[in-house]
Design a protein around this motif. Structure first.
Motif, PDB file in Angstrom:
ATOM      1  N   LEU B 277      -2.795   7.476   5.463  1.00 33.35           N
ATOM      2  CA  LEU B 277      -2.024   7.068   6.634  1.00 33.35           C
ATOM      3  C   LEU B 277      -0.815   7.953   6.877  1.00 33.35           C
ATOM      4  N   PRO B 344       2.864   3.961  10.057  1.00 28.86           N
ATOM      5  CA  PRO B 344       2.838   2.702  10.792  1.00 28.86           C
ATOM      6  C   PRO B 344       1.445   2.120  10.875  1.00 28.86           C
ATOM      7  N   ALA B 345       1.359   0.941  11.447  1.00 28.27           N
ATOM      8  CA  ALA B 345       0.102   0.245  11.699  1.00 28.27           C
ATOM      9  C   ALA B 345      -0.602  -0.157  10.416  1.00 28.27           C
ATOM     10  N   GLN B 373       8.987   0.209   2.147  1.00 29.57           N
ATOM     11  CA  GLN B 373       9.582  -0.617   3.197  1.00 29.57           C
ATOM     12  C   GLN B 373       8.467  -1.048   4.136  1.00 29.57           C
ATOM     13  N   ASP B 374       8.510  -2.307   4.523  1.00 28.58           N
ATOM     14  CA  ASP B 374       7.447  -2.808   5.393  1.00 28.58           C
ATOM     15  C   ASP B 374       7.981  -3.300   6.728  1.00 28.58           C
ATOM     16  N   GLY B 375       9.191  -2.932   7.052  1.00 25.52           N
ATOM     17  CA  GLY B 375       9.781  -3.378   8.306  1.00 25.52           C
ATOM     18  C   GLY B 375      10.565  -4.651   8.159  1.00 25.52           C
ATOM     19  N   ILE B 376      10.385  -5.323   7.031  1.00 23.86           N
ATOM     20  CA  ILE B 376      11.128  -6.563   6.779  1.00 23.86           C
ATOM     21  C   ILE B 376      11.831  -6.481   5.428  1.00 23.86           C
ATOM     22  N   THR B 378      12.445  -4.388   1.513  1.00 24.31           N
ATOM     23  CA  THR B 378      12.465  -3.123   0.783  1.00 24.31           C
ATOM     24  C   THR B 378      12.110  -3.400  -0.671  1.00 24.31           C
ATOM     25  N   ASN B 404       4.132  -4.186  10.161  1.00 20.20           N
ATOM     26  CA  ASN B 404       3.355  -3.091  10.712  1.00 20.20           C
ATOM     27  C   ASN B 404       3.657  -1.741  10.081  1.00 20.20           C
ATOM     28  N   LEU B 405       4.565  -1.726   9.145  1.00 19.41           N
ATOM     29  CA  LEU B 405       5.001  -0.461   8.569  1.00 19.41           C
ATOM     30  C   LEU B 405       4.687  -0.432   7.077  1.00 19.41           C
ATOM     31  N   ARG B 407       6.033   2.176   4.918  1.00 17.15           N
ATOM     32  CA  ARG B 407       6.801   3.378   4.589  1.00 17.15           C
ATOM     33  C   ARG B 407       6.877   3.531   3.081  1.00 17.15           C
ATOM     34  N   SER B 447      -2.097  10.031  14.576  1.00 16.84           N
ATOM     35  CA  SER B 447      -1.150   8.998  14.167  1.00 16.84           C
ATOM     36  C   SER B 447      -1.794   7.979  13.252  1.00 16.84           C
ATOM     37  N   GLY B 448      -3.114   7.891  13.255  1.00 17.26           N
ATOM     38  CA  GLY B 448      -3.797   6.917  12.415  1.00 17.26           C
ATOM     39  C   GLY B 448      -4.353   7.500  11.142  1.00 17.26           C
ATOM     40  N   GLY B 449      -4.006   8.743  10.829  1.00 20.10           N
ATOM     41  CA  GLY B 449      -4.434   9.343   9.587  1.00 20.10           C
ATOM     42  C   GLY B 449      -5.851   9.878   9.627  1.00 20.10           C
TER      43      GLY B 449
END
Lengths: 92, 788
Positions: B277, B344-345, B373-376, B378, B404-405, B407, B447-449
């Protein structure tokens, strides 16, 4: 390679089952004659804080249930073929 | 079946009368010779070391990477052309000004699969054309095997949508004919039997459109003249690789992996499908400077008041694309992430595994850690130190990613006294799954790998074995009135004559003209059958052998000479008679059934009452050729024949490695003998269970027969497992075998290598060696051969 967009996950499951790709709830994704990469929903964009990763603006989910497919297309699958100008995922 | 004997002897290993098992350490330990020995690590081939035959079918519908024997990360040869041996396929190949005669001549691999490319009556050269979508700017190499026919100049053409380039090849002299178009290089290599492999490369094409042509360049205009082609291949490399056949999907070569540190040959790599990804893990677009320009799309290299970063440059070390980043950390700096590329995604409630190649180029190693990190939330992981060796570090977040993340960053501990260091960062990867798999190269456009397809390796179909069935009942008992129907006045005297195999089992049949003896057998319309019978002359001079009641298909023959004097109806191949000793002939007819009622029928054709002939061994089989005779009595009899497999008993030895043992949630398979379903299976896998044990799992006709846990699955696994009715066992790494003494043996038709009975649950590791013994070795032998 074919880019496929089904209306939703249920339509995909029915079509894959009818095509014989799903047997006993198991998807035969990779065989000597076909390859199936189920992407599912596609989200684009999204903005996140560069330090914390917090969501600033959530990504946008595109319509449909997306599948990348190699092999002979099963009957009636032509209707699901799309030609994205910028695919989000391809095979390596 | 070959090699079914146990080859046991009391002579000491190496002695003059020693068995053939002394030649190999494994064989010596087993005191037996296997019938299949796949030495993937030693030979780096799929071929069986016993016979030299290639029984394994391997496909992967994408490229894939592996570590070569030189320690470099490499990409497997990948053929992007579909139907590489089927130029008659109109979906994949268009044929402007040409026609294709399929399977016209023997191909370089010895099969009748090479096609003839013929220019039709158009006043232009004929060609077979195909289009391929390529990666931007990547080199393009088109190759094809060609052999002269009536014409002898073959051409390869590559267009990138802007420029078309061509090269011609002289198939008589084996040379490149003339000069290729500027920007294209060409070569030709003889491969035997008049065949050449012709290669054309464009090092720097533009765009992503590739129009490819295989050209018969001589304008013959007669619709007859042409040349032969086989094995087209298109690769996105500047050098041609081994030929990889394709059918309906692209195909890539099997990967024989190596330990990047020691160079140890690890064998055949079998991995599940994965998607990297991380966008642009090859660092495209990075520009050196302070702070410089990070790689294009999604990359963040932290540059702040307390973390001053500079991009020193990019490069490739051991095949690994990297970027060098210098950090000057101010005294008292707080813990922070250093760099990441957003992925992302991501899916919610799913395990992800991240990996980076990292190396300390200069300075003192900081305490670094992975940060998810997943957007919410860490997730700060455990600190570790970098070394001066470019090493792949991995981390799996089994805690649910909730947004949605996904990271996956590299972070650093607080630096009370500051620090200056240069860190080399290579080929990051974030993949859905509980363990890291081989590197997948990505670029900045997706963007989707990118997705690596799963490796599929098995022995199946006729490579595994065939089952033949004689459908005729009482095949040597023409006197049995329950099985054979007689015409009026016909009589049978049993066991009057020596049969073709030397037994007194052939019957004398006596009757008048137009009278027959027959047996009706249920058939299937559209299926190909071969009907056969052994006949020796008596007094009759003409007999009819007839089969399908629907078409009345038959042959008439002279039993004294074996000559077929007439035939009626449509046959798949010309009916024949095969002469045998002592006046016997075997008569054969192959046809496609057009009735559900088939017959084996012999009728008197010549004049005169009370004529005789001698019959033996009637056979009807679903086959396009007659196979060896199978005697029957009260029921149809099936015979399984395999070059290596024994349906009754056997032993499998496997040497399997994984980089890391998959977690308790994942089932990973070493091998599976099955019928393609999970109903009939003999399979060995790592359980998806907290004890991560290695298990022998046997099921027969859908019923579980044996579950034997052999011990903890580890990084290195030597496994020996045996089966026989009421006698199953498995030993792992020399441990005392686990056993099960109750159960039937399933009927098997395939061997899956590194996957489960239904081809799921790949090993995500390497198979160094897979060996099959066609006998049930004793438990102490299983323990001995699995000893590390």
């Amino acid at each position: 390679m074919n880019f496929l967009r089904f209306p939703d996950a249920d339509t995909w499951l029915v079509a894959a089952t009818e095509a014989g790709f799903i047997v006993d709830d198991t998807l035969a994704a990779y065989t000597h004659t076909h390859a199936i990469d189920v992407i599912g929903t596609i989200s684009i964009g999204g903005e996140y804080d560069s330090e914390t990763g917090d969501v600033i603006a959530p990504p946008v989910v595109l319509d449909g249930w997306h599948v990348n497919y190699q092999g002979d297309l099963p009957d009636d699958w032509e209707q699901y073929v799309v030609s994205p100008e910028q695919p989000v995922r391809v095979w390596a | 079946m070959r090699g079914s004997a146990a080859f046991r002897t009391g002579v000491a290993p190496g002695g003059a009368l020693a068995g053939p098992w002394v030649k190999n350490e494994l064989y010596r330990k087993a005191r037996a010779v296997p019938s299949l020995d796949l030495r993937f690590a030693d030979n780096k081939l799929l071929t069986d070391a016993i016979t030299g035959a290639n029984l394994v079918t391997f496909t992967r519908a994408s490229s894939g990477t592996f570590v070569g024997s030189d320690g470099l990360l490499r990409s497997a040869v990948t053929n992007l052309v579909l139907r590489s041996e089927e130029f008659d396929n109109n979906t994949s190949w268009t044929k402007p000004n040409s026609t294709i005669t399929a399977n016209a001549i023997t191909a370089p691999n010895g099969t009748l699969t090479a096609d003839k490319l013929i220019t039709n009556n158009a006043a232009s050269s004929g060609r077979a054309s195909v289009s391929v979508t390529a990666v931007t700017e990547s080199p393009a190499t088109l190759s094809c095997f060609a052999k002269q026919g009536e014409t002898s100049v073959f051409g390869l053409f590559i267009s990138d949508g802007v420029t078309g380039r061509a090269a011609d090849f002289d198939l008589i002299t084996g040379t490149v004919s003339g000069t290729p178009t500027a920007g294209m290089t060409a070569s030709i290599e003889p491969v035997g039997d008049g065949w050449y492999r012709c290669v054309a490369t464009v090092a720097s094409p533009t765009g992503t459109t590739r129009s490819l042509r295989l050209v018969q360049t001589v304008v013959a205009n007669d619709g007859i003249k042409g040349l032969y082609i086989w094995g087209a291949q298109f690769e996105e490399t500047s050098t041609v690789g081994e030929y990889i056949p394709t059918t309906s999907a692209i195909n890539s070569a099997p990967r024989f992996d190596h330990n990047p540190t020691t160079g140890e040959s690890l064998g055949l790599l079998v991995e599940d499908t994965r998607t990297n990804l991380v966008r642009n893990n090859t660092m495209v677009g990075a520009v050196a400077g302070s702070p410089g320009t990070p790689p294009t799309n999604g990359w963040v290299i932290v540059n702040s008041a307390t973390y001053t970063s500079s991009i020193l440059g990019t490069g490739i070390e051991n095949g690994i694309n990297y970027i060098d980043i210098q950090y000057v950390v101010a005294p008292g700096a707080a813990a922070s992430v250093l760099f990441y590329c957003d992925t992302p995604a991501a899916s919610a409630s799913t395990a992800y595994t991240g990996s980076y190649y990292l190396k300390l180029v200069s300075g003192t190693s900081p305490q670094v850690r992975f940060v998810w990190q997943d957007g919410i939330s860490t997730y700060n992981r455990t600190f570790f130190n970098l070394t001066a060796t470019l090493t792949r570090y991995t981390d799996t977040l089994t805690t649910a990613i909730s947004a949605n993340l996904a990271r996956f960053a590299v972070g650093i501990d607080a630096a009370p006294s500051g620090a200056t260091f240069v860190i080399r960062v290579g080929l990051p990867q974030t993949e859905q799954g509980a363990s890291a798999t081989s590197v997948i190269f990505t670029d900045s456009t997706l963007s989707g790998g990118k997705n690596r397809a799963a490796d599929v390796a098995n022995i199946t179909g006729t490579n595994f074995g065939t089952t033949r069935t004689n459908l005729v009942l009482r095949s040597e008992e023409f006197d049995n009135t329950g099985a054979w129907t007689r015409g009026v006045g016909l009589s049978v005297t049993p066991n009057t004559t020596i049969s073709p195999i030397g037994t007194l089992t052939a019957d004398t049949i006596t009757g008048d003209p137009a009278i027959d003896i027959n047996q009706t057998i249920a058939g299937t319309i559209g299926i190909t059958y071969t009907n056969s019978v052994y006949v020796k002359a008596g007094t009759a001079t003409s007999l009819m052998f007839r089969d399908d009641t629907g078409a009345g298909r038959h042959i008439v023959f002279n039993p004294s000479t074996g000559v077929i004097t007439s035939q009626s109806g449509t046959f798949v191949s010309t009916p024949t008679s095969q002469p045998l000793a002592n006046g016997w002939y075997r008569y054969l007819m192959t046809y496609v059934a057009d009735s559900t009622s088939l017959r084996s029928l012999i009728r008197f054709q010549s004049a005169g009452s009370a004529q005789t002939f001698i019959a033996w061994g009637a056979q009807l089989e679903t086959s396009s050729t007659a196979t060896a005779y199978i005697p029957t009595t009260t029921a149809a009899v099936s015979v399984f024949e395999s070059s290596f497999y024994n349906q009754t008993e056997g032993t499998v030895f496997a040497d399997a490695k994984v980089t890391t043992v998959a977690p308790a949630t994942s089932l990973t398979s070493v091998f599976a003998l099955s019928d393609g379903t999970t109903n009939n299976r003999i399979t060995v896998y790592k359980r998806a269970n907290a004890d991560i044990s290695t298990r022998l799992d046997v099921s027969t006709s859908g019923s579980s027969v044996a579950f034997i846990n052999a011990g903890t699955f580890s990084v290195s696994n030597l496994i020996a497992t045996s089966y026989r009715v009421d006698d199953f066992a498995i030993s792992l790494n020399g441990l005392t075998p686990g056993t099960d003494t109750l159960g039937a043996v399933p009927t098997i038709s395939r061997l899956n290598i590194g996957s489960y009975a239904d081809s799921t649950f790949p090993l995500n590791g390497t198979i160094r060696r897979l060996v099959y013994f066609p006998q049930r070795l004793p438990n102490n032998t299983l323990q001995a051969i699995s000893q590390p």
